[in-house]
Design an enzyme around this catalytic site. Structure first.
Site, PDB file in Angstrom:
ATOM      1  N   HIS A 181       0.826  -1.216   0.000  1.00  0.00           N
ATOM      2  CA  HIS A 181       0.000   0.000   0.000  1.00  0.00           C
ATOM      3  C   HIS A 181       0.858   1.264   0.000  1.00  0.00           C
ATOM      4  O   HIS A 181       0.474   2.284   0.573  1.00  0.00           O
ATOM      5  CB  HIS A 181      -0.938   0.018   1.208  1.00  0.00           C
ATOM      6  CG  HIS A 181      -1.978  -1.056   1.183  1.00  0.00           C
ATOM      7  ND1 HIS A 181      -3.067  -1.028   0.341  1.00  0.00           N
ATOM      8  CD2 HIS A 181      -2.093  -2.204   1.894  1.00  0.00           C
ATOM      9  CE1 HIS A 181      -3.807  -2.105   0.537  1.00  0.00           C
ATOM     10  NE2 HIS A 181      -3.231  -2.843   1.469  1.00  0.00           N
ATOM     11  N   ASP A 227      -0.182  -4.658   6.240  1.00  0.00           N
ATOM     12  CA  ASP A 227      -1.195  -5.614   5.807  1.00  0.00           C
ATOM     13  C   ASP A 227      -1.103  -5.874   4.307  1.00  0.00           C
ATOM     14  O   ASP A 227      -0.530  -5.098   3.555  1.00  0.00           O
ATOM     15  CB  ASP A 227      -2.593  -5.092   6.145  1.00  0.00           C
ATOM     16  CG  ASP A 227      -2.902  -3.779   5.430  1.00  0.00           C
ATOM     17  OD1 ASP A 227      -2.015  -2.905   5.419  1.00  0.00           O
ATOM     18  OD2 ASP A 227      -4.008  -3.623   4.889  1.00  0.00           O
ATOM     19  N   GLU A 228      -1.688  -6.967   3.885  1.00  0.00           N
ATOM     20  CA  GLU A 228      -1.904  -7.287   2.469  1.00  0.00           C
ATOM     21  C   GLU A 228      -0.639  -7.113   1.622  1.00  0.00           C
ATOM     22  O   GLU A 228      -0.654  -6.503   0.559  1.00  0.00           O
ATOM     23  CB  GLU A 228      -3.038  -6.428   1.907  1.00  0.00           C
ATOM     24  CG  GLU A 228      -4.365  -6.660   2.611  1.00  0.00           C
ATOM     25  CD  GLU A 228      -5.488  -5.813   2.072  1.00  0.00           C
ATOM     26  OE1 GLU A 228      -6.654  -6.203   2.259  1.00  0.00           O
ATOM     27  OE2 GLU A 228      -5.219  -4.754   1.472  1.00  0.00           O
ATOM     28  N   THR A 229       0.463  -7.660   2.109  1.00  0.00           N
ATOM     29  CA  THR A 229       1.717  -7.598   1.359  1.00  0.00           C
ATOM     30  C   THR A 229       1.934  -8.919   0.633  1.00  0.00           C
ATOM     31  O   THR A 229       2.007  -9.977   1.254  1.00  0.00           O
ATOM     32  CB  THR A 229       2.896  -7.312   2.305  1.00  0.00           C
ATOM     33  OG1 THR A 229       2.663  -6.078   2.988  1.00  0.00           O
ATOM     34  CG2 THR A 229       4.189  -7.213   1.519  1.00  0.00           C
ATOM     35  N   ASP A 265      -2.807  -9.359  10.062  1.00  0.00           N
ATOM     36  CA  ASP A 265      -2.326 -10.254   9.009  1.00  0.00           C
ATOM     37  C   ASP A 265      -0.838 -10.065   8.750  1.00  0.00           C
ATOM     38  O   ASP A 265      -0.113 -11.024   8.486  1.00  0.00           O
ATOM     39  CB  ASP A 265      -3.147 -10.095   7.727  1.00  0.00           C
ATOM     40  CG  ASP A 265      -3.111  -8.687   7.158  1.00  0.00           C
ATOM     41  OD1 ASP A 265      -2.901  -7.742   7.926  1.00  0.00           O
ATOM     42  OD2 ASP A 265      -3.306  -8.537   5.936  1.00  0.00           O
TER      43      ASP A 265
END
Length: 773
Positions: free
Chosen positions: A444, A530-532, A579
């Site tokens: 992000h 997050d969300e890597t 996460d």
């Protein structure tokens, strides 16, 4: 998942009928009529064996023909999930980056006319609400980049005269279940007027004496009411006037003035061993007394006084209240990165948070689509990274993701100057609210990466290669190809290069300076994490790092551990999304960690919150299926919001939440397909005596393009959040380790259900009472 704003650019093609000039560009922007139709959200089969898809159509027409606008164009538009299969030979559609797609004429295209020219296509995943379809198109030509892009008028957002809400007139109606349900297994109901009428709950209580959030103990002393029309005279002991000034200001705004001739209100603060605020508020016949253990307690007592006030006659009931919060962390996350929120909106939100005793503002200041905080010495972060417009070189703005259009002055763009941020910090402090800044990394991070690349190019052109390289976030030798969860191919910091940490240290140091200037210490910083995606496979720097680090586990964990140590050295607590924190080794982290538990309750992710709490971390519950306020109130295509975690999050659902007992919701809620589910706690139980640190609501902003839209989504759910974060209801089912819950397990008895319904009626009666605040 979402079909966003269109931005059409008149673009050079291999054999154009005519080369466009600015006049033709302008004409197309004014006269091209664009219609979007969602044909089917659950096709029987998806092309190319795609597991889930939806089927749509775009049509283009003009009222009168203009041969100069026939062939030399491309249409750029935002669609969050990739289009992967196109039918027909009129147009080709190409995914560019993130949500940006491009439409170009194909062999069968013969020009625009009054008869619609269409293209039908399949998109991955699902789309179910009209808010997932954005507006706007622009026009330009690649072979002459000096032409000015033009927004196509027919795709502009309009204001509905009846509702006052924004609407996209270029969308054809969503009228069938095939446009609402995402698969053949989806039994989500159409929550229209008939459904709401059948499921309405008529109020059974008049507006009783009470507060939101509900106090721990409230005793009515008399049926008489105390008149505050003459004002109040605060007599303070053990507390400064500044500590309660904002509560006093709220009373003043409601009509209760502060005057020496007013009714005496004795406010005494006497510290004790209890760290959480604890107060007693007594409204007697001739005076009001407040006793608290700290300044926050006194502040909340005055907020309770304001909540009891009848604003029509300035009278309050005679009561005795003893109160203390359920959780020390009672938070709201506001995303200002995807689409910007004005400073005025943030200040107003702080006021409302304080009125209902929320005390943590998690400010999401940077993401792929925008960087919103000025950093001294890194001007490009805001001069480039705070804006989205049409610039394919991205030297003056980011790509127009989320249908941003071409106007740098649009509400979706902007940033907080140093003085703005300092004002926000001080205003929050005055309301007993801590600001937790977050600049999401290492994923992000596209806004930061692109901004620093613009800085690099500028300084290289000035002959300053050393300065240019210092904060550059790109490893040119890294040939890794990836697609992030939002389908970017360039949004993740390379965690293996030194520049990444030089940049982070610079940013954190400057943020700390702003806090110091404001007189508000930076106690906690949220790193995101997050969300890597699994990245850097072809990075020379990462190959070298992996070979040199003993007991190497994964790159994301390495990054988080390294940044956590950097923060710890600065005396700043580390916070992050669960996460990402799942990638770290607890032994390599500081002792004091805050984890936002993103576990989706019905998808068996509650164990994440349990696991982190069991290892001694401070877990703040952030369950998307109940705390995400960017989701619709009801499952209806006219309701704004996302849909991947929940099809409907009403205020009542937030009110019904039992945060201390996550698996128990299998008895009272269903999953995103409106099916019952089973929650088995036997393999992931909380250890005895372990508790969660708090609860946080979330206002993500991908679909919130204005402050007005954000307000609509935030209220009244914010009040239900405050109720659950402050007050532990008597009807909440106590947690018992190892239980298995389902719609038939029967632990949430009829008696508890009746108690909950009575409590909801109390809440609604207070909320709907026009005489109180």
């Amino acid at each position: 998942m979402k079909f966003n704003r269109l931005m059409a650019l008149l673009f050079g093609v291999s054999s154009p009928l005519y080369a466009l000039d600015q006049t033709a560009v302008n004409w197309l922007g004014q006269n091209l009529d664009v219609k979007y139709t969602l044909l089917d959200t659950k096709p029987t089969t998806c092309p190319k064996a795609q597991q889930k898809c939806y089927y749509s159509e775009l049509s283009f027409s003009v009222r009168k023909e203009n041969t100069k606008a026939n062939n030399d164009f491309a249409i750029f538009f935002s669609q969050l999930m990739p289009i992967y299969h196109v039918e027909g030979d009129n147009f080709a559609i190409t995914h560019i980056n993130g949500d940006i797609h491009k439409i170009t004429p194909a062999a069968g295209f013969s020009g625009f006319s009054s008869a619609p020219t269409t293209v039908r296509f399949y998109t991955k995943d699902s789309q179910v609400t009209r808010s997932e379809v954005y507006a706007k198109l622009c026009c330009e030509r690649t072979r002459s980049l000096k032409l000015t892009p033009q927004v196509i008028k027919s795709t502009q957002t309009q204001r509905d005269n009846d509702t006052g809400l924004d609407c996209n007139l270029n969308l054809t109606p969503f009228v069938t279940l095939n446009q609402l349900q995402t698969s053949s297994k989806d039994d989500t109901p159409w929550m229209g007027s008939e459904y709401l009428y059948q499921h309405q709950v008529k109020p059974t209580l008049d507006a009783a004496i009470g507060l939101i959030p509900k106090p721990k103990q409230l005793t009515v002393l008399s049926d008489k009411r105390l008149n505050l029309a003459a004002g109040i005279n605060l007599q303070l002991s053990g507390i400064s006037a500044d500590a309660i000034a904002m509560a006093q200001q709220r009373l003043n705004t409601l009509g209760v003035k502060s005057t020496k001739e007013g009714l005496v209100v004795n406010v005494a603060v006497k510290p004790n061993k209890q760290s959480s605020p604890h107060y007693q508020l007594t409204v007697a016949e001739n005076n009001i007394s407040i006793q608290g253990n700290n300044s926050a307690a006194a502040f909340y007592a005055l907020q309770s006084l304001a909540g009891l006030l009848d604003i029509n006659d300035l009278r309050i009931p005679m009561v005795d209240i003893i109160d203390t919060p359920r959780y020390d962390f009672r938070g709201l996350h506001v995303d200002v990165a995807r689409n910007f929120r004005s400073k005025a909106f943030i200040l107003q939100t702080i006021e409302q948070m304080a009125a209902y005793k929320l005390n943590k503002l998690h400010l999401h200041l940077a993401d792929d689509e925008g960087w919103r905080l000025a950093i001294d010495g890194l001007d490009e972060l805001t001069s480039v990274g705070a804006y989205r417009c049409f610039d394919l070189t991205e030297t003056r703005c980011l790509l127009p993701q989320l249908g941003a259009g071409n106007d740098k002055n649009a509400q979706v763009n902007g940033f907080y100057s140093a003085e703005d941020y300092i004002e926000i910090l001080r205003y929050a402090k005055a309301h007993h609210i801590e600001v937790l800044p977050s600049l999401d990394m290492p994923g992000h991070s596209r806004a930061a990466i692109i901004a620093m690349e613009a800085r690099y190019k500028k300084l290289m052109a000035q002959g300053k290669p050393e300065d240019a390289q210092k904060y550059r976030l790109v490893e040119t030798a890294d040939k890794t190809r990836y697609s992030s969860i939002q389908h970017y191919n360039d949004n993740t910091l390379n965690v293996c290069i030194a520049n990444t940490y030089t940049f982070i240290d610079k940013v954190l140091s400057e943020v700390k300076v702003l806090h110091d200037r404001a007189g508000v210490p930076l106690n906690t910083y949220h790193i995101g994490a997050d969300e890597t995606a699994v990245l850097w496979l072809e990075s020379p720097a990462c190959k070298k790092l992996q070979a040199s680090v003993k007991d190497f586990t994964n790159f994301n964990g390495y990054f988080i551990e390294r940044v956590a140590k950097l923060l710890d050295k600065k005396g700043i607590q580390v916070a992050g999304w669960s996460d990402g924190l799942g990638d770290v080794r607890a032994a390599n982290m500081p002792a004091n960690i805050q984890s936002n538990g993103l576990g989706d309750i019905k998808r068996k992710r509650a164990p994440v919150a349990h696991r982190f709490a069991n290892q001694g971390w401070q877990v703040v519950l952030s369950s998307p299926d109940v705390t995400y306020f960017d989701f619709p109130y009801q499952s209806h295509p006219e309701e704004r919001g996302n849909h991947w975690a929940s099809r409907a999050i009403e205020s009542k659902k937030m009110f019904e939440f039992m945060p201390d007992n996550l698996p128990a919701h299998a008895e009272i809620w269903k999953n995103t397909n409106n099916h019952a589910y089973i929650a088995n706690d036997s393999d992931s139980s909380l250890n005895k005596g372990v508790q969660f640190a708090g609860l946080q609501g979330h206002l993500w902003s991908e679909m919130l393009r204005s402050d007005a839209q954000a307000e609509y989504m935030l209220y009244p759910r914010l009040l239900a959040l405050a109720e659950r974060a402050w007050h532990h209801a008597e009807w909440e089912l106590p947690y018992q380790a190892g239980r298995i819950y389902s719609q038939s397990s029967g632990y949430f008895t009829a008696k508890l259900q009746a108690q909950r319904e009575a409590d909801w009626q109390r809440f609604v009666a207070i909320l709907g009472n026009s005489r109180t605040t």
